[in-house]
Motif scaffolding. Structure first.
Motif, PDB file in Angstrom:
ATOM      1  N   GLU A  68       0.730  -1.224  -0.175  1.00 37.93           N
ATOM      2  CA  GLU A  68       0.201  -0.135  -0.115  1.00 37.93           C
ATOM      3  C   GLU A  68       0.832   1.138   0.121  1.00 37.93           C
ATOM      4  O   GLU A  68       0.565   2.312  -0.332  1.00 37.93           O
ATOM      5  CB  GLU A  68      -1.003  -0.087   1.307  1.00 37.93           C
ATOM      6  N   VAL A  69       1.930   1.129   0.528  1.00 41.48           N
ATOM      7  CA  VAL A  69       2.846   2.220   0.602  1.00 41.48           C
ATOM      8  C   VAL A  69       3.475   2.599  -0.784  1.00 41.48           C
ATOM      9  O   VAL A  69       3.619   3.672  -1.257  1.00 41.48           O
ATOM     10  CB  VAL A  69       4.010   2.159   1.602  1.00 41.48           C
TER      11      VAL A  69
ATOM     12  N   ASN B 252       3.689   5.756  -5.763  1.00 35.26           N
ATOM     13  CA  ASN B 252       4.000   5.388  -7.128  1.00 35.26           C
ATOM     14  C   ASN B 252       5.318   4.807  -7.425  1.00 35.26           C
ATOM     15  O   ASN B 252       5.888   5.278  -8.291  1.00 35.26           O
ATOM     16  CB  ASN B 252       3.756   6.832  -7.916  1.00 35.26           C
ATOM     17  N   LYS B 253       5.722   3.919  -6.398  1.00 27.85           N
ATOM     18  CA  LYS B 253       7.052   3.255  -6.684  1.00 27.85           C
ATOM     19  C   LYS B 253       6.602   1.675  -6.778  1.00 27.85           C
ATOM     20  O   LYS B 253       5.624   0.979  -6.476  1.00 27.85           O
ATOM     21  CB  LYS B 253       7.662   3.125  -5.072  1.00 27.85           C
ATOM     22  N   THR B 254       7.973   1.237  -7.666  1.00 25.92           N
ATOM     23  CA  THR B 254       7.814  -0.325  -8.048  1.00 25.92           C
ATOM     24  C   THR B 254       8.979  -0.696  -7.317  1.00 25.92           C
ATOM     25  O   THR B 254       9.940   0.039  -7.239  1.00 25.92           O
ATOM     26  CB  THR B 254       7.878  -0.470  -9.304  1.00 25.92           C
TER      27      THR B 254
ATOM     28  N   ILE C  61       1.121   8.559   2.142  1.00 24.47           N
ATOM     29  CA  ILE C  61       1.344   7.453   2.925  1.00 24.47           C
ATOM     30  C   ILE C  61       0.303   7.544   4.237  1.00 24.47           C
ATOM     31  O   ILE C  61      -0.426   6.672   4.628  1.00 24.47           O
ATOM     32  CB  ILE C  61       2.848   7.302   3.508  1.00 24.47           C
ATOM     33  N   TRP C  62       0.172   8.689   4.569  1.00 17.93           N
ATOM     34  CA  TRP C  62      -0.926   8.869   5.730  1.00 17.93           C
ATOM     35  C   TRP C  62      -2.483   8.431   5.258  1.00 17.93           C
ATOM     36  O   TRP C  62      -3.071   7.783   5.788  1.00 17.93           O
ATOM     37  CB  TRP C  62      -1.093  10.139   6.409  1.00 17.93           C
ATOM     38  N   LYS C  63      -2.756   8.909   3.966  1.00 20.90           N
ATOM     39  CA  LYS C  63      -4.082   8.644   3.400  1.00 20.90           C
ATOM     40  C   LYS C  63      -4.256   7.060   3.196  1.00 20.90           C
ATOM     41  O   LYS C  63      -5.198   6.352   3.323  1.00 20.90           O
ATOM     42  CB  LYS C  63      -4.140   9.085   1.945  1.00 20.90           C
ATOM     43  N   ALA C  64      -2.921   6.228   2.793  1.00 16.38           N
ATOM     44  CA  ALA C  64      -2.978   4.825   2.662  1.00 16.38           C
ATOM     45  C   ALA C  64      -3.179   3.987   3.855  1.00 16.38           C
ATOM     46  O   ALA C  64      -3.906   3.355   4.017  1.00 16.38           O
ATOM     47  CB  ALA C  64      -1.942   4.377   1.840  1.00 16.38           C
TER      48      ALA C  64
END
Length: 287
Positions: free
Chosen positions: A46-47, A52-54, A126-129
């Protein structure tokens, strides 16, 4: 929340703050053995999605985020904790919930120069997720140079986050920013410390004018009070635009469909706020 639900029978409490300016000063994160184990473990999906990272399977925080790894990890840990508190509270009494942030510099906020872990602008996703039970991530704004203030309200005004300013400087020079916030559809704006107790702020020290410190804020509320419901409705509908004077920028233009409204400021005047709702294609209201 259980007490509030039972005690506030008239429902006067509209929203609740969870914790207060969460985060850590003096260290970037928790360096305990348990925390270090999590830090080297795989970054949660989720982070990765939120930022928007892979990453290669099992990649740890340092590998994925480099020099930002410590503050991102700490934000993840604190957001998860606060999110669990919020979720438990909402299960008892589902009022809207918000958290407030001690800010970093929006232009050059390097790790270690601000309170790490809280809902600062670089970790809002991150907080939203990790804390979906929190409805609003809110900035406490005491950065009083114009460009920093305007940048902060821009960063916290997101499609997934209503702009709400639960604390901001209550000084005369800062009063104009209420109108800049209105232009970003703010749902609330609260100057802090308007009373006279325990402070010697230089802007309070005006001889023979005991209310000089409060007057600019009072004038704002006097102007908006009679039309606050209309302002709220028009702002919700996206029809209100508002600006405040920016240093070395004597003119600003607001665009309303086929109409342009040019707002100009007199040379040498104090910063003056301007607001203008668009009532229809051919009807504007100037305040």
């Amino acid at each position: 929340m259980r007490h509030l639900k039972a005690a506030d029978l008239e429902r006067t409490v509209l929203m609740v703050q969870v914790e207060n300016e969460t985060g850590t000063w003096g260290t970037l994160r928790d360096y305990s053995a348990e925390a270090n184990k999590l830090f080297t473990a795989a970054v949660p999906d989720e982070v990765l999605n939120a930022m928007n990272k892979t990453a290669a399977n099992g990649a740890g925080w340092a590998e994925v985020f480099g020099p930002d790894a410590d503050v991102y990890f700490h934000a993840w840990a604190i957001a998860r904790y606060v999110g669990q508190i919020a979720l438990a509270g909402k299960a008892v009494y589902p009022l809207p919930l918000y958290v407030n942030a001690a800010l970093r510099d929006p232009f050059k906020g390097e790790p270690g120069t601000y309170e790490s872990g809280g809902p600062t602008d670089n970790v809002l996703s991150i907080w939203k997720a990790e804390a979906p039970a929190i409805d609003v991530l809110a900035p406490d704004i005491y950065l009083l140079d114009t460009q920093s203030y305007l940048k902060v309200i821009e960063l916290y005004h997101r499609p997934d986050n209503a702009l709400f300013i639960p604390e901001t400087a209550g000084t005369p020079r800062a009063a104009r920013f209420l109108f800049a916030a209105l232009g970003m559809q703010t749902i609330g704006y609260s100057p802090f410390g308007l009373d006279y107790t325990r402070t010697n702020h230089p802007e309070r020290m005006v001889p023979n004018e005991p209310n000089a410190f409060l007057d600019p804020t009072a004038q704002n509320y006097k102007l908006l009070g009679p039309m606050m419901r209309d302002v709220a409705r028009l702002n919700f509908e996206g029809k209100l635009q508002a600006v405040a004077e920016v240093e070395d920028q004597p003119m600003q233009t607001l665009h309303f469909g086929t109409w342009d409204a040019v707002v100009s400021y007199g040379v040498g005047r104090e910063a003056l706020p301007k607001g203008m709702p668009n009532l229809s294609d051919a009807h504007l209201l100037l305040n």
